[in-house]
Design an enzyme around this catalytic site. Structure first.
Site, PDB file in Angstrom:
ATOM      1  N   GLY A  31       5.458   0.383   4.333  1.00 34.78           N
ATOM      2  CA  GLY A  31       6.039  -0.258   5.354  1.00 34.78           C
ATOM      3  C   GLY A  31       5.552   0.221   6.681  1.00 34.78           C
ATOM      4  O   GLY A  31       4.731   0.888   6.826  1.00 34.78           O
ATOM      5  N   ALA A  32       6.757   0.470   7.578  1.00 35.04           N
ATOM      6  CA  ALA A  32       6.507   0.275   9.180  1.00 35.04           C
ATOM      7  C   ALA A  32       5.100  -0.450   9.199  1.00 35.04           C
ATOM      8  O   ALA A  32       4.045   0.148   9.901  1.00 35.04           O
ATOM      9  CB  ALA A  32       6.263   1.832   9.504  1.00 35.04           C
ATOM     10  N   HIS A  37      -1.491  -4.157   8.153  1.00 36.33           N
ATOM     11  CA  HIS A  37      -0.756  -4.703   7.070  1.00 36.33           C
ATOM     12  C   HIS A  37      -0.971  -6.381   7.138  1.00 36.33           C
ATOM     13  O   HIS A  37      -1.316  -6.884   5.904  1.00 36.33           O
ATOM     14  CB  HIS A  37       0.581  -4.252   6.960  1.00 36.33           C
TER      15      HIS A  37
HETATM   16  P1  AMP Z   1       0.050   1.929   3.800  1.00 32.52           P
HETATM   17  O1  AMP Z   1       1.287   1.119   4.149  1.00 32.52           O
HETATM   18  O2  AMP Z   1      -0.438   3.081   4.927  1.00 32.52           O
HETATM   19  O3  AMP Z   1       0.273   2.688   2.643  1.00 32.52           O
HETATM   20  O4  AMP Z   1      -1.026   1.065   3.868  1.00 32.52           O
HETATM   21  C1  AMP Z   1      -0.608  -0.014   2.839  1.00 32.52           C
HETATM   22  C2  AMP Z   1      -2.180  -0.781   2.760  1.00 32.52           C
HETATM   23  O5  AMP Z   1      -2.577  -1.304   4.190  1.00 32.52           O
HETATM   24  C3  AMP Z   1      -3.258   0.065   2.208  1.00 32.52           C
HETATM   25  O6  AMP Z   1      -4.151  -0.692   1.599  1.00 32.52           O
HETATM   26  C4  AMP Z   1      -4.113   0.295   3.548  1.00 32.52           C
HETATM   27  O7  AMP Z   1      -5.283   0.777   3.475  1.00 32.52           O
HETATM   28  C5  AMP Z   1      -4.011  -0.765   4.476  1.00 32.52           C
HETATM   29  N1  AMP Z   1      -4.092  -0.392   5.933  1.00 32.52           N
HETATM   30  C6  AMP Z   1      -3.275   0.680   6.443  1.00 32.52           C
HETATM   31  N2  AMP Z   1      -3.760   0.512   7.711  1.00 32.52           N
HETATM   32  C7  AMP Z   1      -4.856  -0.595   8.041  1.00 32.52           C
HETATM   33  C8  AMP Z   1      -5.591  -0.869   8.870  1.00 32.52           C
HETATM   34  N3  AMP Z   1      -5.730  -0.204  10.076  1.00 32.52           N
HETATM   35  N4  AMP Z   1      -6.634  -1.729   8.688  1.00 32.52           N
HETATM   36  C9  AMP Z   1      -6.612  -2.333   7.547  1.00 32.52           C
HETATM   37  N5  AMP Z   1      -5.848  -1.999   6.357  1.00 32.52           N
HETATM   38  C10 AMP Z   1      -4.943  -1.114   6.764  1.00 32.52           C
END
Ligand code: AMP
Length: 283
Positions: A31-32, A37
């Site tokens: 989230g957030a 994402h």
């Molecule tokens: P998180 O919500 O941080 O657990 O991320 C969820 C998914 O989004 C994971 O597969 C992350 O690697 C991906 N993600 C987070 N930040 C980025 C970004 N800046 N660019 C690409 N993918 C991202």
């Protein structure tokens, strides 16, 4: 878009989708939601004909209770963003739904991926990631799951989880989405003060230093790592965890950098831990 609160309901929805012959694309998030994402939602929309995403701040992957407590949460805003980004079903379960009662089932991982870099700095982190990803992939049964290269070691771990436990799920790695000044987008960036936010650009600058040296024909991985360290040392707010040039397939150490090598970095700025990485020759 339909907001789904229970694992049972999600399982039934996904069974129905699969029975209809729909190709499910899945994106797991905490989230957030930000543009990083959204790039995963877009990739899923492009490749699949039903998009299932999850918003779940997974407690088992946090090694620091304070990090878990203050992790940004805003389901209402996330639901709005996801609805406008091609997500068909947004799964937002309670902790007790994914982890009922005593936690008796978990996925353990072994080998270098469970010992190096993020694993060393965050004990138990990847067991938590592997456990929740296995649970989610089993619930959803997607054809394809999309994960960001931003969390590069996590992507390697997830590929192994899919290969060994959820055969048939293709894991697609998606490129890192950055802010205009190069900072990799992250839900934790909002926790940085204005001064820390400026300092945080040092991660990308360290990656660029390695990339630049590589493009100027420097191949010694230790020297490339030193270039990163020198850049990081120029930022007084940055407390370095690691900076290295490694084999991008398994994060093992290398003498000579070449195609497939990856620069990886983790830094604490104030109380926020930030990670970034890049394929050499790719920035
Ligand atoms: P998180 O919500 O941080 O657990 O991320 C969820 C998914 O989004 C994971 O597969 C992350 O690697 C991906 N993600 C987070 N930040 C980025 C970004 N800046 N660019 C690409 N993918 C991202």
């Amino acid at each position: 878009m339909k907001l789904v609160g229970s694992a049972q309901e999600l399982s039934e929805i996904c069974q129905r989708l699969r029975a209809q012959g729909r190709q499910i694309g899945f994106v797991a998030t905490m989230g957030a939601l930000h543009a990083g994402h959204l790039s995963l939602f877009e990739a899923a929309r492009h490749r699949c004909d039903a998009v299932v995403a999850s918003v779940f701040v997974n407690p088992t992957q946090f090694d620091d209770p304070e990090d878990l407590r203050r992790y940004p949460r805003d389901l209402e805003a996330d639901a709005e963003v996801a609805a406008g980004s091609g997500v068909d079903f947004l799964f937002a379960p309670e902790v007790a739904d994914l982890y009922p009662g005593e936690r008796v089932v978990s996925v353990r991982i072994g080998g270098p991926l469970a010992e190096l870099y993020e694993a060393r700095s965050r004990p138990g982190h990847f067991a938590g990631v592997a456990t929740v990803v296995a649970k989610l992939l089993w619930l959803v049964g997607p054809c394809t799951a999309f994960f960001g290269e931003k969390d590069f070691q996590q992507l390697l771990v997830v590929r192994r989880v899919a290969e060994e436990l959820c055969r048939g799920v293709e894991v697609v790695g998606c490129p890192i989405v950055r802010e205009a000044d190069g900072l990799a987008m992250s839900s934790r960036n909002v926790l940085l003060s204005a001064e820390e936010r400026r300092a945080a650009t040092v991660l990308r600058r360290a990656l660029s230093a390695a990339d630049l040296a590589y493009r100027s024909a420097e191949r010694d991985a230790a020297v490339l790592g030193e270039r990163m360290m020198a850049t990081l040392a120029s930022e007084p707010l940055a407390e370095v965890d690691y900076a290295a040039v490694v084999d991008g397939s398994d994060l093992s150490g290398i003498g000579e950098a070449g195609p497939g090598s990856r620069a990886i970095v983790a830094v604490r700025i104030g109380s926020v831990r930030l990670i970034d990485n890049a394929a050499l020759g790719d920035l």
